[in-house]
Design a protein around this motif. Structure first.
Motif, PDB file in Angstrom:
ATOM      1  N   GLY A  71       0.819  -1.213   0.000  1.00  0.00           N
ATOM      2  CA  GLY A  71       0.000   0.000   0.000  1.00  0.00           C
ATOM      3  C   GLY A  71       0.844   1.250   0.000  1.00  0.00           C
ATOM      4  N   LEU A  72       1.976   1.206   0.698  1.00  0.00           N
ATOM      5  CA  LEU A  72       2.905   2.330   0.709  1.00  0.00           C
ATOM      6  C   LEU A  72       3.442   2.613  -0.692  1.00  0.00           C
ATOM      7  N   LYS A  73       3.896   1.569  -1.374  1.00  0.00           N
ATOM      8  CA  LYS A  73       4.552   1.749  -2.671  1.00  0.00           C
ATOM      9  C   LYS A  73       3.623   2.324  -3.731  1.00  0.00           C
ATOM     10  N   ARG A  74       2.319   2.133  -3.561  1.00  0.00           N
ATOM     11  CA  ARG A  74       1.370   2.701  -4.520  1.00  0.00           C
ATOM     12  C   ARG A  74       1.285   4.219  -4.397  1.00  0.00           C
ATOM     13  N   LEU A  75       1.742   4.763  -3.283  1.00  0.00           N
ATOM     14  CA  LEU A  75       1.564   6.190  -3.012  1.00  0.00           C
ATOM     15  C   LEU A  75       2.818   7.026  -3.224  1.00  0.00           C
ATOM     16  N   ILE A  76       3.962   6.367  -3.434  1.00  0.00           N
ATOM     17  CA  ILE A  76       5.226   7.101  -3.468  1.00  0.00           C
ATOM     18  C   ILE A  76       5.981   6.844  -4.768  1.00  0.00           C
ATOM     19  N   LYS A  77       6.893   7.767  -5.082  1.00  0.00           N
ATOM     20  CA  LYS A  77       7.701   7.612  -6.295  1.00  0.00           C
ATOM     21  C   LYS A  77       8.825   6.610  -6.095  1.00  0.00           C
ATOM     22  N   LYS A  78       9.435   6.627  -4.916  1.00  0.00           N
ATOM     23  CA  LYS A  78      10.559   5.727  -4.656  1.00  0.00           C
ATOM     24  C   LYS A  78      10.676   5.469  -3.166  1.00  0.00           C
ATOM     25  N   LEU A  79      11.357   4.383  -2.838  1.00  0.00           N
ATOM     26  CA  LEU A  79      11.568   3.990  -1.452  1.00  0.00           C
ATOM     27  C   LEU A  79      13.075   3.981  -1.190  1.00  0.00           C
ATOM     28  N   PRO A  80      13.626   5.104  -0.716  1.00  0.00           N
ATOM     29  CA  PRO A  80      15.076   5.204  -0.521  1.00  0.00           C
ATOM     30  C   PRO A  80      15.597   4.193   0.498  1.00  0.00           C
ATOM     31  N   PRO A  81      16.860   3.799   0.380  1.00  0.00           N
ATOM     32  CA  PRO A  81      17.444   2.832   1.318  1.00  0.00           C
ATOM     33  C   PRO A  81      17.346   3.270   2.781  1.00  0.00           C
ATOM     34  N   HIS A  82      17.564   4.566   3.063  1.00  0.00           N
ATOM     35  CA  HIS A  82      17.487   5.008   4.458  1.00  0.00           C
ATOM     36  C   HIS A  82      16.047   4.933   4.976  1.00  0.00           C
ATOM     37  N   ALA A  83      15.068   5.088   4.092  1.00  0.00           N
ATOM     38  CA  ALA A  83      13.676   4.919   4.492  1.00  0.00           C
ATOM     39  C   ALA A  83      13.386   3.454   4.794  1.00  0.00           C
ATOM     40  N   GLN A  84      13.944   2.567   4.011  1.00  0.00           N
ATOM     41  CA  GLN A  84      13.759   1.137   4.255  1.00  0.00           C
ATOM     42  C   GLN A  84      14.299   0.741   5.622  1.00  0.00           C
ATOM     43  N   ARG A  85      15.426   1.331   6.025  1.00  0.00           N
ATOM     44  CA  ARG A  85      15.992   1.011   7.337  1.00  0.00           C
ATOM     45  C   ARG A  85      15.085   1.524   8.461  1.00  0.00           C
ATOM     46  N   LEU A  86      14.537   2.713   8.278  1.00  0.00           N
ATOM     47  CA  LEU A  86      13.604   3.245   9.269  1.00  0.00           C
ATOM     48  C   LEU A  86      12.368   2.361   9.395  1.00  0.00           C
ATOM     49  N   ILE A  87      11.842   1.935   8.252  1.00  0.00           N
ATOM     50  CA  ILE A  87      10.646   1.096   8.231  1.00  0.00           C
ATOM     51  C   ILE A  87      10.902  -0.227   8.943  1.00  0.00           C
ATOM     52  N   LYS A  88      12.040  -0.817   8.651  1.00  0.00           N
ATOM     53  CA  LYS A  88      12.381  -2.110   9.260  1.00  0.00           C
ATOM     54  C   LYS A  88      12.456  -2.010  10.779  1.00  0.00           C
ATOM     55  N   LYS A  89      12.965  -0.892  11.281  1.00  0.00           N
ATOM     56  CA  LYS A  89      13.159  -0.737  12.727  1.00  0.00           C
ATOM     57  C   LYS A  89      11.915  -0.237  13.459  1.00  0.00           C
ATOM     58  N   PHE A  90      11.144   0.654  12.832  1.00  0.00           N
ATOM     59  CA  PHE A  90      10.106   1.359  13.590  1.00  0.00           C
ATOM     60  C   PHE A  90       8.659   1.080  13.174  1.00  0.00           C
ATOM     61  N   TRP A  91       8.440   0.418  12.058  1.00  0.00           N
ATOM     62  CA  TRP A  91       7.061   0.103  11.652  1.00  0.00           C
ATOM     63  C   TRP A  91       6.721  -1.342  11.952  1.00  0.00           C
ATOM     64  N   PRO A  92       5.502  -1.665  12.354  1.00  0.00           N
ATOM     65  CA  PRO A  92       4.405  -0.741  12.644  1.00  0.00           C
ATOM     66  C   PRO A  92       4.722   0.069  13.903  1.00  0.00           C
ATOM     67  N   GLY A  93       4.327   1.331  13.915  1.00  0.00           N
ATOM     68  CA  GLY A  93       4.605   2.166  15.071  1.00  0.00           C
ATOM     69  C   GLY A  93       4.421   3.641  14.791  1.00  0.00           C
ATOM     70  N   PRO A  94       4.670   4.470  15.818  1.00  0.00           N
ATOM     71  CA  PRO A  94       4.386   5.910  15.733  1.00  0.00           C
ATOM     72  C   PRO A  94       5.476   6.725  15.048  1.00  0.00           C
ATOM     73  N   LEU A  95       5.878   6.294  13.876  1.00  0.00           N
ATOM     74  CA  LEU A  95       6.815   7.053  13.053  1.00  0.00           C
ATOM     75  C   LEU A  95       6.150   7.366  11.720  1.00  0.00           C
ATOM     76  N   THR A  96       5.952   8.650  11.453  1.00  0.00           N
ATOM     77  CA  THR A  96       5.387   9.093  10.183  1.00  0.00           C
ATOM     78  C   THR A  96       6.536   9.518   9.267  1.00  0.00           C
ATOM     79  N   ILE A  97       6.548   8.972   8.061  1.00  0.00           N
ATOM     80  CA  ILE A  97       7.644   9.225   7.130  1.00  0.00           C
ATOM     81  C   ILE A  97       7.121   9.991   5.913  1.00  0.00           C
ATOM     82  N   ILE A  98       7.821  11.050   5.556  1.00  0.00           N
ATOM     83  CA  ILE A  98       7.433  11.868   4.406  1.00  0.00           C
ATOM     84  C   ILE A  98       8.238  11.436   3.185  1.00  0.00           C
TER      85      ILE A  98
END
Length: 205
Positions: A71-98
């Motif tokens: 669902g995320l990938k349908r909404l964004i142009k790209k998923l940067p490597p540093h975003a992937q690391r944040l997602i792996k560590k903090f999602w699901p959870g209270p981190l909103t990523i722009i």
């Protein structure tokens, strides 16, 4: 306003909520921090109704929740490597990523910034709602602009009464700090300090 208890038959409750969202309605639901207001984030009419309800300036974009990475990938142009690391560590959870928003996202949602704020929530009802919907659901705090976010269903009712269509009564939410917001469209940049400490994000590597 229809009020549903989160301990009721959850599948039936979620189906009712999704039906409301698909029809352009507004719901309120508990998250890990406060109650949130949800509409179908791809429905411009529902977005306009939500902005008006909160008295929120149109220049301020609205955050959304999704149920999974697909669902995320349908909404964004790209998923940067540093975003992937944040997602792996903090999602699901209270981190909103722009992220950089994909081209078919309503301008009302992004406030014409070309960016979209997204998270996968940890709170069970919010996560199951996002999964059941299959489309992004807004997750802006349940309060008129300038008022304190609601942590109790009674406060949601006090603020909005019959102006919303459905309320998930999940009792009192934890409150405290809001979700942390980070921008990953360049280097990681903290936009709002919140539940997740800045050090935990900046020391990710």
């Amino acid at each position: 306003m229809k009020i549903l208890k989160t301990e009721d038959d959850t599948d039936e409750v979620l189906l009712q909520a999704v039906k409301v969202l698909k029809s352009g309605g507004i719901i309120a639901y508990p998250t890990e921090t406060f109650y949130a207001l949800g509409v179908n984030a791809m429905d411009e009419g529902a977005l306009k109704r939500l902005y008006k309800l909160k008295g929120r300036p149109f220049k301020k974009p609205l955050p959304v929740i999704v149920g999974d990475i697909k669902g995320l990938k349908r909404l964004i142009k790209k998923l940067p490597p540093h975003a992937q690391r944040l997602i792996k560590k903090f999602w699901p959870g209270p981190l909103t990523i722009i992220f950089e928003a994909s081209f078919d996202i309503p301008e009302l949602l992004t406030a014409k910034t070309g960016k979209i704020a997204i998270r996968i929530p940890r709170e069970e009802i919010a996560l199951r709602l996002a999964k059941k919907a299959g489309f992004p659901v807004t997750s802006t705090s349940a309060n008129p602009t300038g008022k304190r976010p609601a942590i109790e269903p009674e406060k949601v009712i006090h603020y909005f009464s019959e102006k919303i269509d459905l309320l998930f009564d999940g009792g009192r939410t934890p409150g405290g700090k809001p979700s942390t917001i980070v921008d990953v469209t360049g280097n990681i940049r903290i936009i709002r300090k919140g539940v997740i400490p800045s050090r935990a994000i900046l020391d990710l590597d």
